[in-house]
Design a protein around this motif. Structure first.
Motif, PDB file in Angstrom:
ATOM      1  N   HIS A 113       0.825  -1.206   0.000  1.00 18.32           N
ATOM      2  CA  HIS A 113       0.000   0.000   0.000  1.00 18.32           C
ATOM      3  C   HIS A 113       0.865   1.265   0.000  1.00 18.32           C
ATOM      4  O   HIS A 113       0.583   2.231  -0.743  1.00 18.32           O
ATOM      5  N   GLY A 114       1.906   1.297   0.834  1.00 19.12           N
ATOM      6  CA  GLY A 114       2.760   2.477   0.910  1.00 19.12           C
ATOM      7  C   GLY A 114       3.459   2.756  -0.424  1.00 19.12           C
ATOM      8  O   GLY A 114       3.574   3.913  -0.846  1.00 19.12           O
TER       9      GLY A 114
ATOM     10  N   LYS B  46       0.598   3.878  -3.262  1.00 24.01           N
ATOM     11  CA  LYS B  46       0.030   5.225  -3.134  1.00 24.01           C
ATOM     12  C   LYS B  46       1.051   6.296  -3.537  1.00 24.01           C
ATOM     13  O   LYS B  46       0.692   7.296  -4.179  1.00 24.01           O
ATOM     14  N   ASN B  47       2.308   6.098  -3.193  1.00 21.26           N
ATOM     15  CA  ASN B  47       3.332   7.082  -3.560  1.00 21.26           C
ATOM     16  C   ASN B  47       3.660   7.042  -5.053  1.00 21.26           C
ATOM     17  O   ASN B  47       3.926   8.085  -5.667  1.00 21.26           O
TER      18      ASN B  47
ATOM     19  N   ARG C 231       0.887   8.917  -6.869  1.00 23.01           N
ATOM     20  CA  ARG C 231       0.988  10.357  -6.689  1.00 23.01           C
ATOM     21  C   ARG C 231       2.149  10.937  -7.485  1.00 23.01           C
ATOM     22  O   ARG C 231       2.032  12.029  -8.078  1.00 23.01           O
TER      23      ARG C 231
ATOM     24  N   TYR D 167      12.744   8.592   6.575  1.00 21.58           N
ATOM     25  CA  TYR D 167      11.426   8.672   7.229  1.00 21.58           C
ATOM     26  C   TYR D 167      11.057   7.401   8.018  1.00 21.58           C
ATOM     27  O   TYR D 167      10.007   7.333   8.622  1.00 21.58           O
TER      28      TYR D 167
ATOM     29  N   ASP E 283       6.041   3.956   3.896  1.00 20.07           N
ATOM     30  CA  ASP E 283       4.640   4.088   4.338  1.00 20.07           C
ATOM     31  C   ASP E 283       4.409   5.433   5.031  1.00 20.07           C
ATOM     32  O   ASP E 283       3.254   5.884   5.136  1.00 20.07           O
ATOM     33  N   ASN E 284       5.461   6.019   5.523  1.00 23.29           N
ATOM     34  CA  ASN E 284       5.313   7.318   6.222  1.00 23.29           C
ATOM     35  C   ASN E 284       5.371   8.509   5.276  1.00 23.29           C
ATOM     36  O   ASN E 284       5.216   9.655   5.700  1.00 23.29           O
TER      37      ASN E 284
ATOM     38  N   ASN F   7       3.787  10.790   2.533  1.00 20.69           N
ATOM     39  CA  ASN F   7       2.444  11.112   2.020  1.00 20.69           C
ATOM     40  C   ASN F   7       2.466  12.341   1.090  1.00 20.69           C
ATOM     41  O   ASN F   7       1.396  12.825   0.705  1.00 20.69           O
ATOM     42  N   SER F   8       3.670  12.828   0.779  1.00 23.38           N
ATOM     43  CA  SER F   8       3.775  13.993  -0.107  1.00 23.38           C
ATOM     44  C   SER F   8       5.176  13.975  -0.752  1.00 23.38           C
ATOM     45  O   SER F   8       5.892  12.976  -0.606  1.00 23.38           O
TER      46      SER F   8
ATOM     47  N   TYR G 120       8.866  14.115  -1.313  1.00 31.62           N
ATOM     48  CA  TYR G 120       9.908  13.745  -0.326  1.00 31.62           C
ATOM     49  C   TYR G 120      11.298  13.934  -0.865  1.00 31.62           C
ATOM     50  O   TYR G 120      12.293  13.615  -0.266  1.00 31.62           O
TER      51      TYR G 120
END
Length: 239
Positions: free
Chosen positions: A158-159, A162-163, A166, A229, A233-234, A236-237, A239
């Motif tokens: 999942h981590g 999602k990245n 994005r 990080y 998974d941590n 969310n924008s 990086y």
């Protein structure tokens, strides 16, 4: 008639006398024979050459008999010794043969056991088919996760997903030509938009050095995120 009677009586008389005479001669012959075969002593025989000759003959006969018996016993001893030696040699040969047969049998058993062991090892060591991955986003993520697991890099499906969505919408050839990195001449590239210096610094051994390679890009980015990080998974924008 009377004459015949006398003749028969006379005949019977002569016959009886003859019998007595014959018995006497036989007795004398036996005595003489006994006398010649049994050695006399000094007290019994005092004179006469016949007695001395009989003693010599008897002594010679005894010596001959004794010599014959001795020779026979010696011959039997030699035969027994020869038989014993032959039997000992035969026993030794049989023992040696039995030992050789036992050694051959043991060698055959070891060979059979070794073959069985090799067969068992071949069964236990059957090559495992290499794991394959689909040549799409799902396959790239899954392959990256397996590499990350073997290297101790944290992160989840999942981590990563999602990245990736994005940063590049799942396009492994994506490139950012407008942000500050692009202005500085090091544009972000690939699924997780990694700049070349970061990709080089956090490259994971066993993956491609091509920054556009999906698996290499994901794994290097996850390694960088874990260092900065704690885990991808941590993130969310940007990086």
């Amino acid at each position: 008639m009377p004459k015949n009677i006398l003749t028969r009586a006379y005949s019977r008389t002569l016959t009886k006398q003859h019998k007595i005479a014959i018995a006497g001669v036989a007795a004398l012959g036996t005595a003489a024979l006994a006398f010649t075969t049994v050695p006399g002593n000094d007290h019994t025989v005092t004179t006469g050459a016949p007695a001395a000759s009989a003693q010599v003959a008897s002594s010679t006969a005894l010596k001959n008999v004794k010599g014959t018996v001795t020779d026979q016993l010696a011959g039997q001893t030699v035969k027994l010794d020869t038989y014993a030696a032959q039997k000992k040699a035969a026993d030794a040969a049989a023992k040696q043969k039995a030992t050789a047969e036992a050694a051959k049998k043991a060698d055959r058993q070891r060979a059979v056991q070794a073959a069985a062991n090799r067969s068992a090892q071949r069964v236990d060591m059957q090559p495992v088919a290499a794991k394959t991955y689909a040549n799409n986003l799902d396959g790239w993520i899954r392959q990256s996760l397996d590499i990350m697991k073997s290297k101790g890099i944290p992160g989840s499906y999942h981590g990563l997903h999602k990245n990736i969505m994005r940063e590049s919408s799942g396009n492994p050839m994506a490139i950012n030509n407008w942000d500050v990195n692009a202005i500085n001449g090091i544009p972000s590239k690939g699924l997780l938009q990694v700049i070349p210096p970061t990709f080089k610094a956090y490259h994971v051994a066993g993956t491609s050095w091509n920054i556009y390679d999906p698996v290499a890009n994901i794994t290097a980015a996850a390694n960088y995120a874990a260092d900065r990080y704690g885990t991808i998974d941590n993130v969310n924008s940007a990086y």
